[in-house]
Design a protein around this motif. Structure first.
Motif, PDB file in Angstrom:
ATOM      1  N   VAL A 193       0.893  -1.223   0.081  1.00 14.58           N
ATOM      2  CA  VAL A 193       0.057   0.036  -0.028  1.00 14.58           C
ATOM      3  C   VAL A 193       0.827   1.264   0.039  1.00 14.58           C
ATOM      4  O   VAL A 193       0.593   2.364  -0.777  1.00 14.58           O
ATOM      5  CB  VAL A 193      -1.037   0.239   1.050  1.00 14.58           C
ATOM      6  CG1 VAL A 193      -1.782   1.328   1.244  1.00 14.58           C
ATOM      7  CG2 VAL A 193      -1.970  -0.999   0.974  1.00 14.58           C
ATOM      8  N   GLU A 194       2.023   1.134   0.764  1.00 19.69           N
ATOM      9  CA  GLU A 194       2.960   2.308   0.935  1.00 19.69           C
ATOM     10  C   GLU A 194       3.592   2.606  -0.489  1.00 19.69           C
ATOM     11  O   GLU A 194       3.749   3.649  -0.960  1.00 19.69           O
ATOM     12  CB  GLU A 194       3.976   2.093   1.766  1.00 19.69           C
ATOM     13  CG  GLU A 194       3.594   2.332   3.266  1.00 19.69           C
ATOM     14  CD  GLU A 194       3.309   3.988   3.556  1.00 19.69           C
ATOM     15  OE1 GLU A 194       3.794   4.843   2.778  1.00 19.69           O
ATOM     16  OE2 GLU A 194       2.870   4.111   4.585  1.00 19.69           O
ATOM     17  N   GLN A 195       3.816   1.553  -1.385  1.00 22.15           N
ATOM     18  CA  GLN A 195       4.371   1.930  -2.657  1.00 22.15           C
ATOM     19  C   GLN A 195       3.635   2.277  -3.463  1.00 22.15           C
ATOM     20  O   GLN A 195       3.769   3.083  -4.486  1.00 22.15           O
ATOM     21  CB  GLN A 195       4.758   0.434  -3.155  1.00 22.15           C
ATOM     22  CG  GLN A 195       6.263  -0.064  -2.739  1.00 22.15           C
ATOM     23  CD  GLN A 195       6.790  -1.238  -3.255  1.00 22.15           C
ATOM     24  OE1 GLN A 195       6.909  -0.889  -4.770  1.00 22.15           O
ATOM     25  NE2 GLN A 195       7.608  -1.985  -2.937  1.00 22.15           N
ATOM     26  N   LEU A 196       2.256   2.102  -3.563  1.00 21.19           N
ATOM     27  CA  LEU A 196       1.113   2.914  -4.221  1.00 21.19           C
ATOM     28  C   LEU A 196       0.875   4.223  -3.901  1.00 21.19           C
ATOM     29  O   LEU A 196       0.750   5.155  -4.667  1.00 21.19           O
ATOM     30  CB  LEU A 196      -0.183   2.082  -3.931  1.00 21.19           C
ATOM     31  CG  LEU A 196      -1.249   2.763  -4.990  1.00 21.19           C
ATOM     32  CD1 LEU A 196      -0.940   2.841  -6.275  1.00 21.19           C
ATOM     33  CD2 LEU A 196      -2.570   1.760  -4.639  1.00 21.19           C
ATOM     34  N   ARG A 197       1.092   4.422  -2.657  1.00 25.83           N
ATOM     35  CA  ARG A 197       1.037   5.962  -1.931  1.00 25.83           C
ATOM     36  C   ARG A 197       2.059   6.891  -2.435  1.00 25.83           C
ATOM     37  O   ARG A 197       1.921   8.354  -2.740  1.00 25.83           O
ATOM     38  CB  ARG A 197       0.917   6.182  -0.562  1.00 25.83           C
ATOM     39  CG  ARG A 197      -0.259   5.680   0.024  1.00 25.83           C
ATOM     40  CD  ARG A 197      -0.313   5.841   1.466  1.00 25.83           C
ATOM     41  NE  ARG A 197       0.233   7.218   1.864  1.00 25.83           N
ATOM     42  CZ  ARG A 197       1.250   7.600   2.724  1.00 25.83           C
ATOM     43  NH1 ARG A 197       1.720   6.639   3.475  1.00 25.83           N
ATOM     44  NH2 ARG A 197       1.384   8.980   2.838  1.00 25.83           N
ATOM     45  N   ARG A 198       3.151   6.338  -2.786  1.00 28.39           N
ATOM     46  CA  ARG A 198       4.260   7.114  -3.026  1.00 28.39           C
ATOM     47  C   ARG A 198       5.219   6.759  -4.328  1.00 28.39           C
ATOM     48  O   ARG A 198       5.313   5.445  -4.326  1.00 28.39           O
ATOM     49  CB  ARG A 198       5.418   6.974  -1.936  1.00 28.39           C
ATOM     50  CG  ARG A 198       4.946   7.672  -0.451  1.00 28.39           C
ATOM     51  CD  ARG A 198       5.666   7.227   0.796  1.00 28.39           C
ATOM     52  NE  ARG A 198       5.353   7.909   1.786  1.00 28.39           N
ATOM     53  CZ  ARG A 198       5.619   7.634   3.140  1.00 28.39           C
ATOM     54  NH1 ARG A 198       6.643   6.985   3.255  1.00 28.39           N
ATOM     55  NH2 ARG A 198       4.892   8.285   4.039  1.00 28.39           N
ATOM     56  N   ARG A 223      -5.390   4.274   5.542  1.00 27.34           N
ATOM     57  CA  ARG A 223      -5.972   5.566   5.933  1.00 27.34           C
ATOM     58  C   ARG A 223      -5.428   6.648   5.099  1.00 27.34           C
ATOM     59  O   ARG A 223      -6.184   7.612   4.641  1.00 27.34           O
ATOM     60  CB  ARG A 223      -6.091   5.837   7.552  1.00 27.34           C
ATOM     61  CG  ARG A 223      -7.152   4.769   8.189  1.00 27.34           C
ATOM     62  CD  ARG A 223      -7.466   5.406   9.628  1.00 27.34           C
ATOM     63  NE  ARG A 223      -6.046   5.712  10.451  1.00 27.34           N
ATOM     64  CZ  ARG A 223      -5.553   4.722  11.265  1.00 27.34           C
ATOM     65  NH1 ARG A 223      -6.091   3.496  11.295  1.00 27.34           N
ATOM     66  NH2 ARG A 223      -4.452   4.985  11.920  1.00 27.34           N
ATOM     67  N   ALA A 224      -4.119   6.612   5.073  1.00 24.34           N
ATOM     68  CA  ALA A 224      -3.307   7.630   4.467  1.00 24.34           C
ATOM     69  C   ALA A 224      -3.823   7.578   2.984  1.00 24.34           C
ATOM     70  O   ALA A 224      -3.849   8.727   2.129  1.00 24.34           O
ATOM     71  CB  ALA A 224      -1.884   7.374   4.643  1.00 24.34           C
ATOM     72  N   LEU A 225      -3.723   6.425   2.113  1.00 25.55           N
ATOM     73  CA  LEU A 225      -4.337   6.174   0.950  1.00 25.55           C
ATOM     74  C   LEU A 225      -5.859   6.619   0.687  1.00 25.55           C
ATOM     75  O   LEU A 225      -5.904   7.340  -0.326  1.00 25.55           O
ATOM     76  CB  LEU A 225      -4.376   4.545   0.461  1.00 25.55           C
ATOM     77  CG  LEU A 225      -4.565   4.479  -0.816  1.00 25.55           C
ATOM     78  CD1 LEU A 225      -3.348   4.944  -1.796  1.00 25.55           C
ATOM     79  CD2 LEU A 225      -4.713   2.762  -1.122  1.00 25.55           C
ATOM     80  N   SER A 226      -6.772   6.477   1.414  1.00 30.57           N
ATOM     81  CA  SER A 226      -8.012   6.978   1.263  1.00 30.57           C
ATOM     82  C   SER A 226      -8.078   8.474   1.455  1.00 30.57           C
ATOM     83  O   SER A 226      -9.134   8.927   1.076  1.00 30.57           O
ATOM     84  CB  SER A 226      -8.925   6.362   2.353  1.00 30.57           C
ATOM     85  OG  SER A 226      -8.623   6.798   3.623  1.00 30.57           O
ATOM     86  N   ALA A 227      -7.217   9.390   2.127  1.00 22.37           N
ATOM     87  CA  ALA A 227      -7.214  10.627   2.038  1.00 22.37           C
ATOM     88  C   ALA A 227      -7.202  11.356   0.796  1.00 22.37           C
ATOM     89  O   ALA A 227      -7.512  12.350   0.674  1.00 22.37           O
ATOM     90  CB  ALA A 227      -6.152  11.204   3.160  1.00 22.37           C
ATOM     91  N   ARG A 228      -6.375  10.673  -0.259  1.00 22.28           N
ATOM     92  CA  ARG A 228      -6.202  11.233  -1.616  1.00 22.28           C
ATOM     93  C   ARG A 228      -7.165  10.744  -2.432  1.00 22.28           C
ATOM     94  O   ARG A 228      -7.433  11.157  -3.496  1.00 22.28           O
ATOM     95  CB  ARG A 228      -4.662  11.083  -1.865  1.00 22.28           C
ATOM     96  CG  ARG A 228      -4.685  11.811  -3.087  1.00 22.28           C
ATOM     97  CD  ARG A 228      -3.067  11.770  -3.421  1.00 22.28           C
ATOM     98  NE  ARG A 228      -2.880  12.586  -4.966  1.00 22.28           N
ATOM     99  CZ  ARG A 228      -2.640  13.613  -5.074  1.00 22.28           C
ATOM    100  NH1 ARG A 228      -2.832  14.745  -3.958  1.00 22.28           N
ATOM    101  NH2 ARG A 228      -2.468  14.270  -6.165  1.00 22.28           N
ATOM    102  N   HIS A 229      -7.607   9.254  -2.258  1.00 24.62           N
ATOM    103  CA  HIS A 229      -8.189   8.733  -3.261  1.00 24.62           C
ATOM    104  C   HIS A 229      -9.662   7.980  -2.835  1.00 24.62           C
ATOM    105  O   HIS A 229      -9.718   7.739  -1.560  1.00 24.62           O
ATOM    106  CB  HIS A 229      -7.396   7.315  -3.932  1.00 24.62           C
ATOM    107  CG  HIS A 229      -5.984   7.884  -4.277  1.00 24.62           C
ATOM    108  ND1 HIS A 229      -5.792   8.346  -5.539  1.00 24.62           N
ATOM    109  CD2 HIS A 229      -4.709   7.711  -3.820  1.00 24.62           C
ATOM    110  CE1 HIS A 229      -4.598   8.467  -5.738  1.00 24.62           C
ATOM    111  NE2 HIS A 229      -3.915   8.212  -4.829  1.00 24.62           N
ATOM    112  N   ALA A 291     -11.550   4.187   7.307  1.00 21.19           N
ATOM    113  CA  ALA A 291     -10.707   4.920   6.280  1.00 21.19           C
ATOM    114  C   ALA A 291     -11.713   5.354   5.396  1.00 21.19           C
ATOM    115  O   ALA A 291     -11.190   6.036   4.377  1.00 21.19           O
ATOM    116  CB  ALA A 291      -9.866   3.770   5.739  1.00 21.19           C
ATOM    117  N   GLY A 292     -12.932   5.049   5.345  1.00 24.10           N
ATOM    118  CA  GLY A 292     -13.802   5.715   4.564  1.00 24.10           C
ATOM    119  C   GLY A 292     -14.101   5.026   3.216  1.00 24.10           C
ATOM    120  O   GLY A 292     -14.471   5.562   2.200  1.00 24.10           O
TER     121      GLY A 292
END
Length: 324
Positions: A193-198, A223-229, A291-292
């Motif tokens: 998931v981190e590799q997708l975020r950055r 949760r960090a991923l869902s903040a943008r997508h 995470a929404g």
């Protein structure tokens, strides 16, 4: 017992002799090419047929452009609250958004060793490929692009986001043909998931496909991923992930560590196993909800097409303000 336990090597690889009509095709060895063609036909014919009258897609309206405000309905995403309108009217309102003309979809595809397992109509790995094909179909067309991060624990492959039917077909094939991770290789969903975020990408749709077993270290990056997508989590389950049958003495094996243990499936052990599995599933559902994101559960003993259709229809009703 919340680890990735499997009932012996034979059951990890085996499925029932009689495959239901709704089961995804076998995607192994000589059957790979025919299986991929059959999977594409199933996705196109069944999804289009069952969703007739509903706009196809996993993102039924949200985008980056502001639209009209409407009254808040239970189940709406509170992150879309329009506080200015709410203050003027004293009634909670949310701000609708207009979908972007082009959608960029990214998949995080977990193919760690725990997915090479199935005791019902198919292996969990087969359901992962089916889920990828369904997402590619539901988000395709109109200049939309799709890319993927495929992680086995042994290696991670990144496929760039591109448009077109040929690319979508190639992506599904790449997932299906990804070599199985050696037994004893531990997967790391959080790192995938981190590799997708950055690096950060333009706002779009992020779909995470995994069995979500083992430690839940992926919650924070999710949760960090869902903040943008916009986020959809597809959980892949087998009956033996949540229930230990009365089969006497059995060897349980963790495919991601290689550890094995012989146990007697007593009534007490089965009860404790079921309670621990239910607690873990509740934790996964809660993490996705916080995470929404949308949460779709696909099981090897259930009609995955029907489950996908119910999820898409429910998601559209929720976004339109109806009752899910």
């Amino acid at each position: 017992m919340t680890g990735k336990a499997a009932e012996g090597k034979a059951e990890r690889r085996g499925v029932t002799a009689e495959r239901p009509r709704w089961a995804p095709p076998i995607l192994q060895g000589e059957r790979m090419e025919a299986g991929l063609r059959l999977l594409e036909l199933d996705v196109r014919r069944k999804l289009d047929g069952l969703l007739q009258g509903n706009h196809l897609g996993l993102v039924p309206g949200p985008g980056s452009e502001p639209g009209e405000a409407r009254t808040y309905q239970p189940g709406d995403d509170v992150r879309r609250m329009d506080w200015a309108v709410t203050a003027r009217t004293t009634v909670p309102h949310i701000r609708e958004t207009v979908a972007d003309r082009e959608l960029e979809t990214w998949l995080v595809v977990d193919l760690s060793a725990s997915l090479d397992f199935g005791t019902a109509a198919c292996e969990k790995r087969d359901l992962v490929v089916a889920a990828v094909a369904a997402v590619a179909h539901l988000t395709g067309g109109g200049g939309n692009r799709i890319g993927a991060v495929i992680a086995t624990g042994e290696r991670t492959v990144r496929l760039p986001a591109r448009g077109g039917l040929a690319h979508a077909r190639g992506l599904v094939r790449q997932v299906a043909e990804t070599p199985r991770a050696p037994e004893g290789t531990r997967g790391d969903l959080a790192e995938a998931v981190e590799q997708l975020r950055r690096p950060p990408r333009r706002r779009g749709l992020a779909v995470v496909i995994s069995d979500f077993l083992g430690p839940t270290t992926w919650q924070r990056p999710l949760r960090a991923l869902s903040a943008r997508h916009d986020l959809v989590a597809i959980e892949i389950l087998d009956p033996r992930d949540i229930d230990l049958p009365d089969i006497g003495t059995v060897v349980l094996a963790d495919p991601e560590t290689g550890r094995q243990r012989e146990v007697h499936a007593s009534a007490l052990l089965r009860k404790e196993f079921g309670a621990a599995a239910a607690e873990h599933r509740a934790e996964v559902a809660s993490a996705v909800r916080r995470a929404g994101g949308g949460h779709l559960v696909l099981r090897t003993d259930s009609d995955w097409i029907a489950d996908t259709v119910r999820f898409v229809v429910s998601r559209k009703r929720r976004w339109s303000g109806g009752v899910a």
